[in-house]
Enzyme design. Structure first.
Site, PDB file in Angstrom:
ATOM      1  N   ASP A   1    -117.952 -14.512 -35.623  1.00 47.45           N
ATOM      2  CA  ASP A   1    -117.779 -14.480 -34.049  1.00 47.45           C
ATOM      3  C   ASP A   1    -116.296 -13.622 -33.954  1.00 47.45           C
ATOM      4  O   ASP A   1    -115.312 -14.370 -33.825  1.00 47.45           O
ATOM      5  CB  ASP A   1    -117.653 -15.825 -33.347  1.00 47.45           C
ATOM      6  CG  ASP A   1    -117.780 -15.556 -31.963  1.00 47.45           C
ATOM      7  OD1 ASP A   1    -117.582 -14.411 -31.369  1.00 47.45           O
ATOM      8  OD2 ASP A   1    -117.769 -16.734 -31.232  1.00 47.45           O
TER       9      ASP A   1
ATOM     10  N   ASP B   1    -110.594 -10.541 -30.444  1.00 44.72           N
ATOM     11  CA  ASP B   1    -109.901 -11.866 -30.620  1.00 44.72           C
ATOM     12  C   ASP B   1    -110.725 -12.811 -31.112  1.00 44.72           C
ATOM     13  O   ASP B   1    -112.097 -12.774 -31.447  1.00 44.72           O
ATOM     14  CB  ASP B   1    -109.529 -12.409 -29.214  1.00 44.72           C
ATOM     15  CG  ASP B   1    -110.644 -12.579 -28.282  1.00 44.72           C
ATOM     16  OD1 ASP B   1    -111.787 -11.691 -28.192  1.00 44.72           O
ATOM     17  OD2 ASP B   1    -110.752 -13.434 -27.677  1.00 44.72           O
TER      18      ASP B   1
ATOM     19  N   HIS C   1    -115.603  -8.033 -29.485  1.00 45.05           N
ATOM     20  CA  HIS C   1    -113.950  -8.353 -29.014  1.00 45.05           C
ATOM     21  C   HIS C   1    -113.460  -8.408 -30.255  1.00 45.05           C
ATOM     22  O   HIS C   1    -114.005  -8.734 -31.295  1.00 45.05           O
ATOM     23  CB  HIS C   1    -114.211  -9.554 -28.257  1.00 45.05           C
ATOM     24  CG  HIS C   1    -114.917 -10.793 -28.785  1.00 45.05           C
ATOM     25  ND1 HIS C   1    -114.328 -11.716 -29.697  1.00 45.05           N
ATOM     26  CD2 HIS C   1    -116.319 -11.193 -28.674  1.00 45.05           C
ATOM     27  CE1 HIS C   1    -115.249 -12.662 -29.892  1.00 45.05           C
ATOM     28  NE2 HIS C   1    -116.551 -12.489 -29.457  1.00 45.05           N
TER      29      HIS C   1
ATOM     30  N   GLU D   1    -122.254  -9.417 -30.922  1.00 50.49           N
ATOM     31  CA  GLU D   1    -122.037 -10.810 -30.967  1.00 50.49           C
ATOM     32  C   GLU D   1    -122.963 -11.329 -31.920  1.00 50.49           C
ATOM     33  O   GLU D   1    -124.212 -10.924 -32.202  1.00 50.49           O
ATOM     34  CB  GLU D   1    -122.361 -11.674 -29.240  1.00 50.49           C
ATOM     35  CG  GLU D   1    -121.544 -11.091 -28.568  1.00 50.49           C
ATOM     36  CD  GLU D   1    -120.255 -12.077 -28.556  1.00 50.49           C
ATOM     37  OE1 GLU D   1    -120.159 -13.029 -29.194  1.00 50.49           O
ATOM     38  OE2 GLU D   1    -119.494 -11.846 -27.531  1.00 50.49           O
TER      39      GLU D   1
ATOM     40  N   HIS E   1    -116.780 -20.816 -33.858  1.00 54.05           N
ATOM     41  CA  HIS E   1    -115.894 -21.697 -33.383  1.00 54.05           C
ATOM     42  C   HIS E   1    -115.882 -23.035 -34.403  1.00 54.05           C
ATOM     43  O   HIS E   1    -115.189 -24.078 -34.042  1.00 54.05           O
ATOM     44  CB  HIS E   1    -116.078 -22.115 -32.028  1.00 54.05           C
ATOM     45  CG  HIS E   1    -116.160 -20.896 -31.076  1.00 54.05           C
ATOM     46  ND1 HIS E   1    -116.421 -21.223 -29.858  1.00 54.05           N
ATOM     47  CD2 HIS E   1    -116.251 -19.913 -31.192  1.00 54.05           C
ATOM     48  CE1 HIS E   1    -116.178 -19.979 -29.018  1.00 54.05           C
ATOM     49  NE2 HIS E   1    -116.396 -19.091 -29.909  1.00 54.05           N
TER      50      HIS E   1
ATOM     51  N   GLU F   1    -111.658 -12.350 -25.478  1.00 58.28           N
ATOM     52  CA  GLU F   1    -112.939 -12.619 -24.818  1.00 58.28           C
ATOM     53  C   GLU F   1    -113.375 -14.216 -24.952  1.00 58.28           C
ATOM     54  O   GLU F   1    -113.909 -14.710 -24.207  1.00 58.28           O
ATOM     55  CB  GLU F   1    -114.294 -11.921 -25.795  1.00 58.28           C
ATOM     56  CG  GLU F   1    -115.645 -12.115 -25.177  1.00 58.28           C
ATOM     57  CD  GLU F   1    -116.127 -13.246 -25.601  1.00 58.28           C
ATOM     58  OE1 GLU F   1    -117.438 -13.455 -25.156  1.00 58.28           O
ATOM     59  OE2 GLU F   1    -115.847 -14.101 -26.678  1.00 58.28           O
ATOM     60  N   GLU F   2    -112.688 -14.751 -26.012  1.00 60.97           N
ATOM     61  CA  GLU F   2    -112.661 -16.357 -26.160  1.00 60.97           C
ATOM     62  C   GLU F   2    -111.888 -17.153 -25.016  1.00 60.97           C
ATOM     63  O   GLU F   2    -111.875 -18.329 -25.299  1.00 60.97           O
ATOM     64  CB  GLU F   2    -112.204 -16.522 -27.566  1.00 60.97           C
ATOM     65  CG  GLU F   2    -113.078 -15.900 -28.442  1.00 60.97           C
ATOM     66  CD  GLU F   2    -114.548 -16.424 -28.773  1.00 60.97           C
ATOM     67  OE1 GLU F   2    -114.665 -17.190 -27.942  1.00 60.97           O
ATOM     68  OE2 GLU F   2    -115.111 -16.089 -29.537  1.00 60.97           O
TER      69      GLU F   2
END
Lengths: 350, 350
Positions: free
Chosen positions: A94, A70, A68, A153, A327, A124-125
């Site tokens: 990530d 984003d 992903h 991932e 994150h 995706e987030e």
């Protein structure tokens, strides 16, 4: 213009330095599309901010690599910067390091052993309804045909197979209101929830071995709420429970299990997502594991591999990022792992 | 102009028909003040929307009768209306029927056996800081001197003596956060609250007999809260507990008892009000009970009798309203009880 043939660490930094918080991936998607369209061995499609590039070599099997574009919101951690053996910044783990590995292989493997599909997608987030891969499944299912899907991932260079399912249920405990000065005239719903919590304390979670991967289930209260006013015996208490279940259970099995555990209480499923079997017995998956030479382990968290599993496509997580740093404000990636992952995937795909 | 000498049922209707939701008692207080000032045997004082009228006859003992003028918000239940043997409307039970009995006696007992003090006050139905009686205690303590206080709160014509104390505490249960997919890395605070709830279930409340009144204690959870997000093992759960305690315990005793019950958990007192002993051994109280001929029972809810008890003045609740109908849309009062209460009080005071 992105230089996909450059060192994947430099490419990671270049991707990280283009902000792409969920919902604002358009600029990065355009750069990725432009770079992929410049490669004569790939045909490229775009849907929204998702870009799909494919070889058409007529190989017997097709392997799909996905990542992903984003990130979670920036946290004062852009632009990227090198510090010793790490690259720091939002999305380094990530999962723009994984995207960089993917894009570098797209550019530098014109003659792979399998037909290849490269998928870079948006959102995706955030909630599943916005997920770009979900949109591709719905609108362009054929773009995703493959014998194996590898999601890049963050796994710290481990191969993580399948994923656990997740289900949330609300357990409702009723009571009868009364003034708390005359509590014996009512039935206290919060007191009546004591055995629900005791059931959670007593619960023994399964460890399930599937294809050599051990999935460890868990049943956890994630919320409890009850109370009307400071002088009222409450007539309602709710306990929200999250069940993480091994992929040998279907969602229906998982629901039945939770209903059995909370037999006698009202149980309502509020949301649910199926797990994904590791699929390591599929030839393409077995070949992948042999080629990278890493023993697969179970994936506990839910990822988009479950979407591929639902399409009947075995799927694995394998990427250079560190899931424990995802994150966080201090997000970073070990630069050596970017090279290692690139080399292992190249050995498999070449 | 209110006619205080009229039938107390008609006077109740007249009082009910003047809206006086907490904070807007000014008009009703002015009418009451005007009517009381017209009586030559009373001297009248006013503070805010509280009115105090006293005889000055040099009697050996003084009896205080009190009622609040305010009501909870109107609920489509004004103006008042008669229906069979009941009068319906906001405040009929809580407590304008009691106020009418009080005002009728003020007007029609020019030569009582005791000196009399009549207190009509504001803001009883809202937070203690606004309570008009609380303000009189602070600013005009001497206006409240008496050997016995009778609150004409709704008791259905029973004599309710003393009142229980009330204390709220927050019991805090800690944990350690983790992703719920890897719950074993954390400690679930909601699960850890199971023994707190089990303690509440097991708790055996005391029945305490004081002066023939049985006080029944109670320990009830009135709120429970916990949870961070649907995928997080929570690190905090709080249980708010309301302890209603018999008036043989001080607030300090009550707090120590709750701390003993929840030994091992963090306990914080969030608010507290002392109980009031029934005080039935005081001569004025004994005389009152003999005169009305009704066996006193314990008051479970907290009322302003506790304020008088703190001043060292024995206090009782005795009124025509129905406490079970207080604060309801269907609030009403049995008209016959208004007459009965008036007659019994007259017999005592005359």
């Amino acid at each position: 213009m992105l230089d996909l043939a450059a060192d994947p660490v430099d490419l990671t930094a270049a991707l990280v330095d283009v902000e792409s918080v969920s919902g604002s991936e358009a600029h990065l998607a355009a750069l990725v599309e432009q770079a992929l369209r410049a490669l004569p061995h790939l045909s490229v499609d775009r849907d929204g901010d998702a870009v799909v590039a494919r070889t058409r070599l007529g190989r017997e099997r097709r392997v799909l690599l996905a990542g992903h574009l984003d990130t979670v919101p920036i946290a004062d951690n852009l632009p990227s910067r090198r510090e010793g053996d790490r690259l720091l910044g939002c999305g380094t783990s990530d999962m723009k390091s994984g995207d960089a590995v993917l894009l570098h292989l797209a550019a530098t493997l014109p003659d792979p052993a399998y037909d290849l599909t490269f998928v870079l997608y948006d959102n995706e987030e955030v909630e599943a309804a916005r997920n770009g891969l979900n949109r591709l499944v719905r609108d362009h299912r054929d773009w995703l045909d493959a014998d194996l899907a590898v999601l890049l991932e963050p796994t710290n260079g481990q191969v993580e197979a399948g994923c656990q399912g997740t289900m949330r249920v609300r357990v409702t405990v009723p009571g009868r209101r009364a003034h708390s000065a005359r509590g014996w005239l009512g039935e206290n719903a919060i007191h009546a929830a004591a055995p629900v919590l005791a059931t959670l304390v007593r619960y023994e979670a399964r460890d399930v071995d599937i294809d050599g991967c051990v999935y460890r289930e868990g049943l956890n209260a994630v919320a409890v709420a009850g109370g009307v006013a400071g002088n009222v015996v409450p007539d309602l208490c709710t306990v929200t429970v999250n069940f993480r279940f091994a992929p040998d259970r279907s969602e229906a099995d998982a629901e039945q299990h939770v209903r059995d555990v909370f037999d006698g209480w009202a149980v309502e499923v509020t949301d649910s997502a199926p797990g994904a079997l590791p699929g390591l017995t599929a030839p393409a998956a077995r070949h992948f594991v042999d080629a990278v030479g890493v023993t697969p382990v179970a994936k506990y968290g839910w990822t988009d591999v479950a979407r591929f599993a639902q399409l009947g496509i075995p799927a694995l997580n394998f990427g250079p990022g560190d899931p424990n740093l995802a994150h966080t404000r201090e997000e970073s990636v070990e630069t050596a792992l970017i090279g290692t992952c690139t080399d292992l995937l190249r050995r498999y795909l070449a």
